[in-house]
Design a protein around this motif. Structure first.
Motif, PDB file in Angstrom:
ATOM      1  N   UNK A 220       1.006 -16.174   1.740  1.00  0.00           N
ATOM      2  CA  UNK A 220       0.215 -15.097   2.346  1.00  0.00           C
ATOM      3  C   UNK A 220      -0.182 -14.061   1.295  1.00  0.00           C
ATOM      4  N   UNK A 221       0.747 -13.700   0.426  1.00  0.00           N
ATOM      5  CA  UNK A 221       0.428 -12.724  -0.609  1.00  0.00           C
ATOM      6  C   UNK A 221      -0.555 -13.291  -1.623  1.00  0.00           C
ATOM      7  N   UNK A 222      -0.434 -14.586  -1.944  1.00  0.00           N
ATOM      8  CA  UNK A 222      -1.366 -15.211  -2.890  1.00  0.00           C
ATOM      9  C   UNK A 222      -2.789 -15.200  -2.342  1.00  0.00           C
ATOM     10  N   UNK A 223      -2.923 -15.511  -1.034  1.00  0.00           N
ATOM     11  CA  UNK A 223      -4.250 -15.491  -0.413  1.00  0.00           C
ATOM     12  C   UNK A 223      -4.815 -14.076  -0.378  1.00  0.00           C
ATOM     13  N   UNK A 224      -3.953 -13.090  -0.089  1.00  0.00           N
ATOM     14  CA  UNK A 224      -4.419 -11.694  -0.073  1.00  0.00           C
ATOM     15  C   UNK A 224      -4.830 -11.254  -1.474  1.00  0.00           C
ATOM     16  N   UNK A 225      -4.094 -11.727  -2.475  1.00  0.00           N
ATOM     17  CA  UNK A 225      -4.447 -11.394  -3.848  1.00  0.00           C
ATOM     18  C   UNK A 225      -5.774 -12.006  -4.261  1.00  0.00           C
TER      19      UNK A 225
ATOM     20  N   UNK B 118      -4.252  -2.770  -4.120  1.00  0.00           N
ATOM     21  CA  UNK B 118      -5.313  -3.629  -3.597  1.00  0.00           C
ATOM     22  C   UNK B 118      -6.428  -2.798  -2.953  1.00  0.00           C
ATOM     23  N   UNK B 119      -7.597  -3.426  -2.817  1.00  0.00           N
ATOM     24  CA  UNK B 119      -8.739  -2.771  -2.192  1.00  0.00           C
ATOM     25  C   UNK B 119      -8.504  -2.678  -0.685  1.00  0.00           C
ATOM     26  N   UNK B 120      -8.448  -1.462  -0.170  1.00  0.00           N
ATOM     27  CA  UNK B 120      -8.160  -1.237   1.244  1.00  0.00           C
ATOM     28  C   UNK B 120      -8.940  -0.024   1.750  1.00  0.00           C
ATOM     29  N   UNK B 121      -9.247   0.025   3.046  1.00  0.00           N
ATOM     30  CA  UNK B 121      -9.879   1.229   3.615  1.00  0.00           C
ATOM     31  C   UNK B 121      -8.815   2.281   3.934  1.00  0.00           C
TER      32      UNK B 121
ATOM     33  N   UNK C 237     -13.432  -7.471  -5.969  1.00  0.00           N
ATOM     34  CA  UNK C 237     -13.439  -6.552  -7.104  1.00  0.00           C
ATOM     35  C   UNK C 237     -12.156  -5.800  -7.347  1.00  0.00           C
ATOM     36  N   UNK C 238     -11.057  -6.189  -6.686  1.00  0.00           N
ATOM     37  CA  UNK C 238      -9.786  -5.502  -6.883  1.00  0.00           C
ATOM     38  C   UNK C 238      -8.961  -6.090  -8.011  1.00  0.00           C
TER      39      UNK C 238
END
Length: 468
Positions: free
Chosen positions: A348-353, A399-402, A360-361
């Motif tokens: 899950x973390x690999x996919x989020x990365x 990470x890129x987040x709102x 662009x993160x």
């Protein structure tokens, strides 16, 4: 003046040539703080030095000015590099020869020269000149310590200024020389070793000042972008991208002139790695150890880890009980990250990365230092704080987040063992951030529940040892 006499003196008599420069200004302040007497050579009366500094007017190419400034000196720091001059090699050669003669005549006990890495084989005119100056000083009568650093990571460094501006661009041409490596060293370490020479017995020889890891210039741009919390630039191969073009582009986007930038870029044609004696084998180590590269970049770019922005926050909390000691759980907490103990569930973390990298993160950015300190990177998290007494580690997401995410991990001693507490705090950036929180919450709860379980499982199945 030998070491035993220095110890008895009220303060070592130090001369700093190049005291108005990037390193010289720091060194002058450091020497004064340590109680030493400082004399500088100044070509212009416009520069204002700290109170207590003795200023001798003159130019380092003037033999009489050199004699005047080194008179009665114990240690002379040579920090002049005439890179902005067209005839910089000839000028620096003249200064080195004059300093050798003046220092020997005055009975100086130690010369310290800050240089670049010793080149092996063909090299740029800039590095060749640095090495030639080192050879001249080493051949002189006065012991010369040549401290060699490839790239100094600190606020005010020309190289870091260029890298930071490049990292802010959306597209950066990537010529072959950006794949060469160096060992960037933190400004704090350079200042430490310069000061350390004052208290050492006279040192003669080349000492390498190296940071904790070798890194390519391409990776340095990526690391700068991550520290600045900017999208990583697209870096396509650029076969025809010359040093001249790079220097002209640098002049357009940074305060650095092409006359200074061109010889710096030409120095990147080869790996700039240590080849001589490591400074830490001769001089004392920096107190507390050397900063990691990311911490040094963060300090240089004035980008400290920021606390979450104010506003209504959302929380996710998991508490687990375990019969093992709080120290064991704490060991598992501070060992989290990297390949040894990856964040779970790893897929899950690999996919989020991967998703973060695509938008662009920083991406997963797998890796971590051996010992965690505030500001260190742990995969795509950054350590905000570490409290060993309370056994509490706080991470912020890169990470890129709102919005902003803060992860707090804590081991609380309990009567029957330990209560492990994991808290996720999400501060949304407007309506989009709030919508994001509720949409991803079911998956979020599953992922962080497994993360908490993995930390406790690691503690229960590991042997007690020293905390990381």
């Amino acid at each position: 003046m030998d070491a035993s006499k220095r110890d008895q003196a009220a303060g070592v008599r130090c001369v700093v040539l190049g005291a108005s420069g990037f390193i010289g200004a720091h060194l002058t302040a450091d020497l004064l703080s340590a109680g030493h007497r400082v004399r500088v050579l100044s070509r212009s009366g416009e520069h204002r030095f700290p109170p207590g500094v003795e200023v001798v007017p003159g130019d380092a190419t003037d033999t009489e000015a050199l004699r005047a400034v080194v008179r009665d000196a114990d240690v002379v720091f040579h920090l002049i590099h005439s890179l902005s001059e067209r005839d910089f090699a000839e000028r620096d050669r003249l200064i080195a020869a004059g300093l050798c003669a003046a220092a020997a005549e005055a009975g100086v006990g130690q010369i310290v020269y800050l240089s670049g890495p010793r080149p092996i084989g063909r090299t740029s005119p800039h590095l060749a000149s640095r090495s030639e100056v080192a050879d001249i000083l080493l051949s002189g009568e006065v012991p010369a310590a040549i401290l060699q650093a490839s790239l100094i990571v600190g606020e005010g460094s020309t190289g870091i200024e260029v890298l930071a501006r490049i990292a802010r661009l959306p597209v950066v041409p990537c010529p072959a020389w950006m794949r060469h490596r160096s060992r960037p060293v933190a400004l704090a370490d350079v200042r430490h070793y310069l000061r350390a020479v004052v208290d050492a017995v006279p040192v003669r020889g080349r000492l390498d000042l190296s940071g904790p890891e070798p890194v390519t210039y391409r990776e340095l741009v990526r690391r700068c972008a991550r520290v600045l919390r900017r999208p990583v630039p697209v870096m396509p191969p650029a076969v025809l991208w010359s040093h001249s073009l790079a220097a002209r582009a640098t002049e357009l986007f940074t305060p650095v002139s092409k006359g200074v930038a061109a010889p710096l870029f030409a120095s990147l044609e080869h790996d700039l790695l240590p080849v001589d004696t490591a400074a830490e084998t001769i001089l004392p180590h920096p107190p507390g150890g050397s900063p990691t590269l990311d911490n040094a970049l963060r300090e240089a770019l004035s980008s400290p880890v920021r606390p979450p922005s104010e506003g209504p926050a959302h929380y996710g909390k998991h508490t687990l009980r375990t019969p093992v000691s709080a120290d064991r759980v704490w060991q598992s907490i501070v060992g989290l990250g990297g390949h040894r103990q990856p964040f779970a569930p790893a897929t899950a973390w690999a996919l989020r990365g991967l998703l973060d990298q695509l938008i662009g993160g920083a991406g997963l950015y797998r890796g971590r230092p051996e010992h965690l300190r505030p500001g260190d990177v742990v995969d795509f998290w950054t350590v905000r704080s570490r409290d060993d007494q309370r056994r509490e580690l706080v991470l912020t997401a890169d990470m890129q987040l709102p919005g902003t995410v803060e992860l707090t991990l804590r081991a609380e001693p309990a009567q029957d063992g330990t209560a492990f507490e994991q808290t996720v705090r999400f501060t949304p950036a407007g309506t989009l951030g709030t919508a994001y929180w509720y949409l991803q919450k079911p998956l979020h709860d599953l992922v962080f529940a497994q993360l908490a379980r993995s930390i406790v499982d690691t503690a229960e199945h590991s042997r007690a040892g020293q905390s990381v």
